[in-house]
Design an enzyme around this catalytic site. Structure first.
Site, short mmCIF file in Angstrom:
data_model
loop_
_atom_site.label_atom_id
_atom_site.label_comp_id
_atom_site.label_asym_id
_atom_site.label_seq_id
_atom_site.Cartn_x
_atom_site.Cartn_y
_atom_site.Cartn_z
N ASP A 1 -0.32 -7.70 -0.60
CA ASP A 1 -0.99 -8.13 -1.83
C ASP A 1 -2.38 -8.73 -1.59
O ASP A 1 -2.90 -9.43 -2.45
CB ASP A 1 -0.12 -9.15 -2.56
CG ASP A 1 1.09 -8.49 -3.20
OD1 ASP A 1 0.94 -7.43 -3.81
OD2 ASP A 1 2.20 -9.06 -3.08
N ASP B 1 2.79 -0.74 -7.05
CA ASP B 1 1.78 -1.80 -7.17
C ASP B 1 0.75 -1.72 -6.04
O ASP B 1 -0.40 -2.14 -6.20
CB ASP B 1 2.43 -3.18 -7.11
CG ASP B 1 3.71 -3.32 -7.88
OD1 ASP B 1 4.52 -2.37 -7.91
OD2 ASP B 1 3.95 -4.41 -8.45
#
Length: 398
Positions: free
Chosen positions: A114, A173
């Site tokens: 991330d 994602d």
């Protein structure tokens, strides 16, 4: 729906829609002022140590703060950069620098995919607007850190560590983190970052999508052979369902990849994803999706304003590349109108969040029908993109 602030808009033309930002940005500024006052109060009772930025509200309406390690940490600094970009008010510049600095250590976090969310949303926007050489170095360092999670054997960047149910999980994602790699390649001149991003995009395109161009959430790979072991939708209703935000990640990700590579395959993929989303019979009339397109309790299922904001932002960019551009722009305008009219709190409420009615992780009973910072981030980004288009400017500012 909860209470909302009505904003009268003329819906007769794209030019009329472009007035959205003129009304929505001042509201966002006032809400963010509320947020900046609420944060110090929340720190005194924060559950997690070193909590520095807002994420959501708990079930009692209290502001939930998170440490920089949380995947959501880069969004609030990014919001502040967007407010500065639109208003040129140094108040937002000062706040953006302060909250961006809280995230700096994350450039070294090897335990997550991330880094794009954390570093690019904060330092990426900061560098774009200030050209601070320190920000540039953080971006490049973060890209080097992220690159360590790439395996030539699988061709993709690993998403999660230490999960017993998967060997080498990759989630949709992760497409969003490729923008960090593309940017670092340009800033450093090192094509390694670019090649990793392209490999990840190509492998994800091959394995993550169904025949109708809907996406699974998680693909598990064999780390030794690169073979696909399992496909599932961890945050959606069922493995074969279409989790709304996941479809948004794919739409945004392949639109961005086309921008960076000009590979027509990515443009075709983005257009096909858009067709799945916006011709879906379960998409509500206001174009703010239910949390999953196949949720069994539609039309009573929770909405996901974060998915809608993400999709609107992606559509504005996609509209500049596609022959369907006018329709994409019209749809994005409709989404922003819906969010602005029906998904905002009353002024001064909700601890300063801008949008209500997002859904984080429904299967885990986590963050259902709440404000979430990434919804606000992509909403502001969409407003800025709408405003640029109305002025004849490039939709993605460099």
């Amino acid at each position: 729906m909860n209470k909302f602030i009505p904003i009268a808009l003329c819906l007769l033309s794209t030019g009329a829609f472009a007035q959205e930002a003129k009304k929505a940005i001042p509201f966002a500024e006032k809400q963010t002022d509320v947020m900046l006052k609420a944060i110090p109060e929340a720190k005194a009772t924060a559950i997690k140590p070193n909590s520095v930025v807002p994420r959501t509200l708990d079930t009692k309406g209290n502001l939930v703060l998170i440490p920089s390690k949380d995947w959501v940490s880069g969004f609030f600094p990014g919001e502040l950069w967007y407010l500065y970009e639109y208003t040129h008010n140094n108040k937002w510049l000062t706040a953006a620098k302060e909250y961006t600095a809280y995230i700096e250590q994350e450039q070294y976090d090897k335990g997550t995919h991330d880094l794009g969310f954390k570093i690019y949303c904060s330092f990426g926007n900061g560098y774009r607007l200030t050209k601070d050489p320190k920000y540039k170095e953080v971006i490049i360092t973060a890209a080097k850190t992220l690159s360590n999670r790439f395996s030539p054997k699988t061709g993709v960047i690993k998403s999660w560590d230490n999960r017993k149910e998967w060997k080498y999980p990759v989630i949709i994602d992760n497409m969003m983190n490729l923008e960090l790699l593309f940017e670092a390649s340009k800033l450093s001149g090192d094509s390694t970052f670019y090649k990793i991003a392209v490999s990840h995009a190509n492998t994800t395109l091959k394995n993550h999508f169904r025949a109708d161009y809907s996406s699974y959430h998680v693909i598990d790979y064999d780390p030794e052979t690169g073979a696909v072991l399992h496909k599932q939708t961890h945050q959606g209703y069922a493995d074969e369902s279409a989790w709304a935000r996941g479809q948004g990640w794919g739409l945004y990700g392949y639109t961005m990849c086309y921008r960076e590579t000009k590979n027509p395959v990515y443009l075709e993929q983005a257009e096909a994803i858009a067709k799945f989303i916006f011709s879906n019979p379960n998409l509500p009339k206001d174009k703010v999706p239910y949390w999953d397109f196949n949720a069994p309790d539609i039309p009573n299922a929770p909405r996901d304003a974060s998915a809608a904001a993400l999709m609107a932002s992606a559509l504005y960019e996609l509209s500049t590349y596609s022959t369907n551009g006018k329709q994409y722009r019209k749809t994005a305008d409709q989404i922003l109108s819906s969010l602005t009219k029906h998904y905002q709190p009353q002024p001064g409420e909700s601890k300063g969040f801008i949008l209500l009615h997002s859904t984080g992780h429904k299967p885990a009973n986590s963050e259902i029908d709440v404000p979430i910072s990434y919804a606000d981030y992509y909403y502001l980004e969409a407003l800025l993109r709408q405003s640029r288009l109305a002025k004849g400017q490039p939709v993605v500012a460099m």
